[in-house]
Design an enzyme around this catalytic site. Sequence first.
Site, PDB file in Angstrom:
ATOM      1  N   HIS A 181      -4.107 -10.536  -0.070  1.00 40.93           N
ATOM      2  CA  HIS A 181      -3.666  -9.212   0.397  1.00 40.93           C
ATOM      3  C   HIS A 181      -4.870  -8.367   0.849  1.00 40.93           C
ATOM      4  O   HIS A 181      -5.993  -8.572   0.366  1.00 40.93           O
ATOM      5  CB  HIS A 181      -2.915  -8.485  -0.726  1.00 40.93           C
ATOM      6  CG  HIS A 181      -1.667  -9.183  -1.168  1.00 40.93           C
ATOM      7  ND1 HIS A 181      -1.639 -10.004  -2.283  1.00 40.93           N
ATOM      8  CD2 HIS A 181      -0.414  -9.193  -0.648  1.00 40.93           C
ATOM      9  CE1 HIS A 181      -0.410 -10.486  -2.440  1.00 40.93           C
ATOM     10  NE2 HIS A 181       0.353 -10.024  -1.449  1.00 40.93           N
ATOM     11  N   HIS A 182      -4.598  -7.418   1.723  1.00 39.75           N
ATOM     12  CA  HIS A 182      -5.653  -6.511   2.209  1.00 39.75           C
ATOM     13  C   HIS A 182      -6.142  -5.597   1.080  1.00 39.75           C
ATOM     14  O   HIS A 182      -5.335  -5.001   0.377  1.00 39.75           O
ATOM     15  CB  HIS A 182      -5.097  -5.662   3.367  1.00 39.75           C
ATOM     16  CG  HIS A 182      -6.059  -4.631   3.875  1.00 39.75           C
ATOM     17  ND1 HIS A 182      -5.688  -3.334   4.174  1.00 39.75           N
ATOM     18  CD2 HIS A 182      -7.394  -4.713   4.135  1.00 39.75           C
ATOM     19  CE1 HIS A 182      -6.747  -2.671   4.603  1.00 39.75           C
ATOM     20  NE2 HIS A 182      -7.788  -3.474   4.598  1.00 39.75           N
ATOM     21  N   GLY A 183      -7.460  -5.453   0.942  1.00 37.58           N
ATOM     22  CA  GLY A 183      -8.039  -4.577  -0.085  1.00 37.58           C
ATOM     23  C   GLY A 183      -8.014  -3.119   0.343  1.00 37.58           C
ATOM     24  O   GLY A 183      -9.047  -2.467   0.488  1.00 37.58           O
ATOM     25  N   ASP A 184      -6.805  -2.588   0.530  1.00 34.55           N
ATOM     26  CA  ASP A 184      -6.650  -1.254   1.141  1.00 34.55           C
ATOM     27  C   ASP A 184      -7.178  -0.098   0.291  1.00 34.55           C
ATOM     28  O   ASP A 184      -7.752   0.845   0.830  1.00 34.55           O
ATOM     29  CB  ASP A 184      -5.182  -1.012   1.539  1.00 34.55           C
ATOM     30  CG  ASP A 184      -4.210  -1.099   0.360  1.00 34.55           C
ATOM     31  OD1 ASP A 184      -4.606  -1.590  -0.726  1.00 34.55           O
ATOM     32  OD2 ASP A 184      -3.050  -0.684   0.518  1.00 34.55           O
ATOM     33  N   THR A 213      -1.572  -3.144   6.260  1.00 29.23           N
ATOM     34  CA  THR A 213      -2.778  -2.585   6.887  1.00 29.23           C
ATOM     35  C   THR A 213      -3.851  -3.682   6.976  1.00 29.23           C
ATOM     36  O   THR A 213      -3.664  -4.779   6.462  1.00 29.23           O
ATOM     37  CB  THR A 213      -3.324  -1.411   6.056  1.00 29.23           C
ATOM     38  OG1 THR A 213      -3.410  -1.832   4.686  1.00 29.23           O
ATOM     39  CG2 THR A 213      -2.410  -0.196   6.152  1.00 29.23           C
TER      40      THR A 213
END
Length: 390
Positions: A181-184, A213
């Site tokens: 997953h994206h490290g938003d 994102t």
Amino acid sequence: HNGIARPKGYRVSWHANPAVEPHHFGQSHPMKPWRLTLTKQLVIAYGMHHAMDLYLSRAATFEEMAEFHKADYLDFLKQVMPGDMEVPEQGDRMATYNIGDDCPIFDGLYNYCSLYAGGTVDAARKLVNNQSEIAINWSGGLHHAKKGEASGFCYVNDIVLGILQLLRHHARVMYIDIDVHHGDGVEQAFWSTDRVLTVSFHKYDKDNFFPGTGGLDSTGPSHPLNPGAHHAINVPLNDGIEDDDYLQLFKEVIGSCVETYNPGSIVLQCGADSLGCDRLGCFNLNVTGHGACVAYTKTFGIPLLVVGGGGYTPRNVSRAWAHETSILLDAADKIDPNIPETVAFRNHFGPDYSLFPPLSEMRRIENKNPRSYLATVVMAIKEQLRYMQG
Ligand code: ZLM
Ligand code: CA
Ligand code: ZN
């Protein structure tokens, strides 16, 4: 005993508190803190605990967590009770703080958060005090948590708290995130500064994969006078990427970033949901491929804070993190790929009882990442790095 000799002068510290492990997110929730128990059992069975400095981490204090988080949100986490989720009058507060199926209220929630956060803060302080060169907290890595709300199984952003500690001593900190997953949350926290370079590799599908994102062109604030411009690097990927392509991409991107940015320390989030066969993931990485990214990151010889993250097939999460612990100890070649007879919960590792099961053969997902696509991603990032230098 079958302890592993540590090269002279090379210090690895392990930060953990076993009180994290029994916390339960609820029936059939994918996040299982119990995977930390399984990881620890492998590490012990291999004797790796003899080769590093072991620390029982403290709980982070309210004030330590308030260095990033809003006090009203922390007050809420401290006071809320499991039953409150069903109380209609509490509905607004649950919505405000993004409490729900992904981020439920469970018994001991505040204790859980402060314990995993304390591990990362302790690990960062070991590095800045020069008492360790590599500090590990497998219970941390909860990269989605925001200043004032929970997100994606994350409540307190231990990574942001750890980086804030490192920034007291290092002019520049680089953050690398190999969770699927994206490290938003980490990206957003340091969006407007040039003192943190964030790099996340992730599955990207704006409408169909959480959090939606992290596109290639999401590189930091667009105004050239904002110091954070160009200091967010995103490596958006499609389903099914394999070891060789991922590792080559990782080396090209991370090698260029380290060379250009010259960080004083590196934080590596090792989310194990990028492995093949993960309950939530969609990549085809093997334990060896995932571990090779950790090994490459270590080659720079820069103080390294290593945290966990996602990972929803506990038998594979624990294999990956035990193997990566051995890599960080320079002991991977001294580890028997056959899991020791003596390991607790050995039944979880059958039928192969191997540290390196052929994951991608079991449930191979079609690789939707042509070499030509990966080449355009690398080109765009190298171009971005030229802008970053100014
Ligand atoms: N629903 N139960 C990664 C965080 C991923 C958002 C779709 C909730 C699940 C998932 C929860 C038992 C990290 C979304 C999902 C169902 C809105 C996500 C509870 C199954 C269950 O069975 C489940 C009742 C639950 C949650 C699946 N949620 C799968 N994917 C993502 C968040 C965190 O690995 O990056 C770092 C630790 N959430 O896709 C929905 C849109 C909520
Ligand atoms: Ca990632
Ligand atoms: Zn994840």
